[in-house]
Design a protein around this motif. Structure first.
Motif, short mmCIF file in Angstrom:
data_model
loop_
_atom_site.label_atom_id
_atom_site.label_comp_id
_atom_site.label_asym_id
_atom_site.label_seq_id
_atom_site.Cartn_x
_atom_site.Cartn_y
_atom_site.Cartn_z
N ILE A 61 -16.42 -5.28 -2.66
CA ILE A 61 -16.22 -4.38 -1.52
C ILE A 61 -15.41 -3.18 -1.98
O ILE A 61 -14.28 -3.31 -2.45
CB ILE A 61 -15.48 -5.12 -0.38
N SER A 62 -15.99 -1.99 -1.84
CA SER A 62 -15.35 -0.79 -2.40
C SER A 62 -14.04 -0.43 -1.70
O SER A 62 -13.15 0.12 -2.33
CB SER A 62 -16.31 0.40 -2.35
N ILE A 63 -13.90 -0.73 -0.42
CA ILE A 63 -12.64 -0.40 0.27
C ILE A 63 -11.50 -1.24 -0.28
O ILE A 63 -10.37 -0.76 -0.40
CB ILE A 63 -12.78 -0.54 1.80
N ILE A 64 -11.79 -2.47 -0.68
CA ILE A 64 -10.76 -3.32 -1.29
C ILE A 64 -10.40 -2.77 -2.67
O ILE A 64 -9.23 -2.72 -3.04
CB ILE A 64 -11.22 -4.79 -1.36
N ASN A 65 -11.40 -2.33 -3.42
CA ASN A 65 -11.12 -1.70 -4.72
C ASN A 65 -10.23 -0.49 -4.54
O ASN A 65 -9.33 -0.26 -5.33
CB ASN A 65 -12.42 -1.29 -5.42
N GLY A 66 -10.48 0.32 -3.50
CA GLY A 66 -9.66 1.50 -3.24
C GLY A 66 -8.21 1.13 -2.95
O GLY A 66 -7.29 1.77 -3.44
N LEU A 67 -8.01 0.11 -2.13
CA LEU A 67 -6.65 -0.36 -1.83
C LEU A 67 -5.97 -0.90 -3.09
O LEU A 67 -4.80 -0.64 -3.33
CB LEU A 67 -6.67 -1.44 -0.76
N GLU A 68 -6.72 -1.65 -3.88
CA GLU A 68 -6.16 -2.19 -5.12
C GLU A 68 -5.74 -1.08 -6.06
O GLU A 68 -4.72 -1.17 -6.72
CB GLU A 68 -7.18 -3.09 -5.83
N GLU A 69 -6.54 -0.02 -6.13
CA GLU A 69 -6.21 1.08 -7.04
C GLU A 69 -5.07 1.94 -6.52
O GLU A 69 -4.34 2.52 -7.30
CB GLU A 69 -7.46 1.93 -7.30
N PHE A 70 -4.89 2.02 -5.20
CA PHE A 70 -3.77 2.78 -4.67
C PHE A 70 -2.48 1.98 -4.72
O PHE A 70 -1.40 2.54 -4.87
CB PHE A 70 -4.05 3.24 -3.24
N PHE A 71 -2.56 0.66 -4.60
CA PHE A 71 -1.40 -0.23 -4.68
C PHE A 71 -1.59 -1.26 -5.79
O PHE A 71 -1.56 -2.47 -5.53
CB PHE A 71 -1.16 -0.94 -3.35
N PRO A 72 -1.76 -0.83 -7.03
CA PRO A 72 -2.02 -1.81 -8.10
C PRO A 72 -0.84 -2.73 -8.36
O PRO A 72 -1.02 -3.84 -8.84
CB PRO A 72 -2.33 -0.94 -9.32
N PHE A 73 0.37 -2.29 -8.03
CA PHE A 73 1.56 -3.12 -8.24
C PHE A 73 1.60 -4.30 -7.28
O PHE A 73 2.33 -5.25 -7.51
CB PHE A 73 2.84 -2.28 -8.12
N ILE A 74 0.79 -4.26 -6.21
CA ILE A 74 0.69 -5.39 -5.28
C ILE A 74 -0.48 -6.29 -5.67
O ILE A 74 -0.35 -7.51 -5.68
CB ILE A 74 0.50 -4.88 -3.83
N PHE A 75 -1.63 -5.69 -6.00
CA PHE A 75 -2.86 -6.45 -6.21
C PHE A 75 -3.16 -6.77 -7.68
O PHE A 75 -3.98 -7.63 -7.96
CB PHE A 75 -4.06 -5.70 -5.63
N GLY A 76 -2.53 -6.07 -8.61
CA GLY A 76 -2.89 -6.23 -10.01
C GLY A 76 -1.85 -6.99 -10.81
O GLY A 76 -0.79 -7.36 -10.31
N LYS A 77 -2.17 -7.19 -12.06
CA LYS A 77 -1.25 -7.85 -13.00
C LYS A 77 -0.76 -6.79 -13.97
O LYS A 77 -1.54 -6.16 -14.68
CB LYS A 77 -1.98 -8.97 -13.74
N GLU A 78 0.57 -6.58 -14.01
CA GLU A 78 1.13 -5.53 -14.85
C GLU A 78 0.96 -5.88 -16.33
O GLU A 78 1.17 -7.02 -16.75
CB GLU A 78 2.61 -5.32 -14.54
N ILE A 79 0.60 -4.87 -17.11
CA ILE A 79 0.59 -5.00 -18.56
C ILE A 79 1.98 -4.56 -19.00
O ILE A 79 2.32 -3.38 -18.95
CB ILE A 79 -0.50 -4.13 -19.20
N LYS A 80 2.81 -5.50 -19.39
CA LYS A 80 4.25 -5.25 -19.53
C LYS A 80 4.66 -4.56 -20.82
O LYS A 80 5.70 -3.93 -20.87
CB LYS A 80 5.00 -6.57 -19.39
N ASP A 81 3.88 -4.68 -21.86
CA ASP A 81 4.30 -4.13 -23.16
C ASP A 81 4.05 -2.63 -23.22
O ASP A 81 3.10 -2.17 -23.86
CB ASP A 81 3.57 -4.85 -24.30
N HIS A 82 4.92 -1.86 -22.58
CA HIS A 82 4.83 -0.40 -22.54
C HIS A 82 5.63 0.13 -23.74
O HIS A 82 6.81 -0.15 -23.86
CB HIS A 82 5.41 0.11 -21.22
N VAL A 83 4.96 0.90 -24.60
CA VAL A 83 5.61 1.36 -25.84
C VAL A 83 5.42 2.86 -26.02
O VAL A 83 4.55 3.47 -25.42
CB VAL A 83 5.03 0.61 -27.07
N LEU A 84 6.26 3.43 -26.86
CA LEU A 84 6.19 4.84 -27.24
C LEU A 84 5.18 4.98 -28.38
O LEU A 84 5.29 4.30 -29.39
CB LEU A 84 7.57 5.32 -27.66
#
Length: 142
Positions: A66-89
């Protein structure tokens, strides 16, 4: 649109790095980007050529039909997604994330990169509008 995005094997010397071309990237708005591809979750580095800031976050999202759910997930990825934690320079100025398929499951690959402090601006606007409406209502009662 992202023009300079590369995946590099993290266990290889610099002279043997390679860039993936089997991905698609889109600029969703001025503070978020979507990356899709078949081999995004292989071991390596995801390089995002924007000035390094700890506010940039990357999230792995599952694909919904469902594209509306994809839109919500992309606007609030910190709620619906899994963070990729290894942020590096990367290269002493760019953002990068270490991708390890043991930490991020391999499936339909969709990564969203967002600048998290931007949401504070939206919160501030919300508080401002709420306060203005309350003040107008209070003023009209008196």
């Amino acid at each position: 649109e992202i023009k300079n995005l590369s995946l590099q094997k993290s266990n290889m010397p610099i002279e043997k790095t390679y860039a993936k071309t089997d991905f698609r990237s889109e600029k969703i708005n001025y503070f978020s980007y979507r990356i899709t591809g078949k081999s995004l979750m292989e071991d390596g580095d995801l390089t995002f050529y924007q000035a390094f800031d700890k506010g940039w976050k990357a999230y792995k999202l599952e694909d919904d039909k469902i594209s509306i759910i994809n839109g919500l997930e992309e606007f609030f990825p910190f709620i619906f997604g899994k963070e990729i934690k290894d942020h590096v320079l990367i290269n002493n100025w760019a953002n990068g994330w270490i991708l390890n398929n043991k930490r991020v499951e391999q499936s339909d690959n969709r990564i969203v990169i967002v600048y998290l402090p931007q949401y504070l601006e939206y919160l501030g606007f919300g508080i401002l509008v709420t306060f203005a409406l309350y003040a107008l209502k209070y003023r009209s009662l008196n």
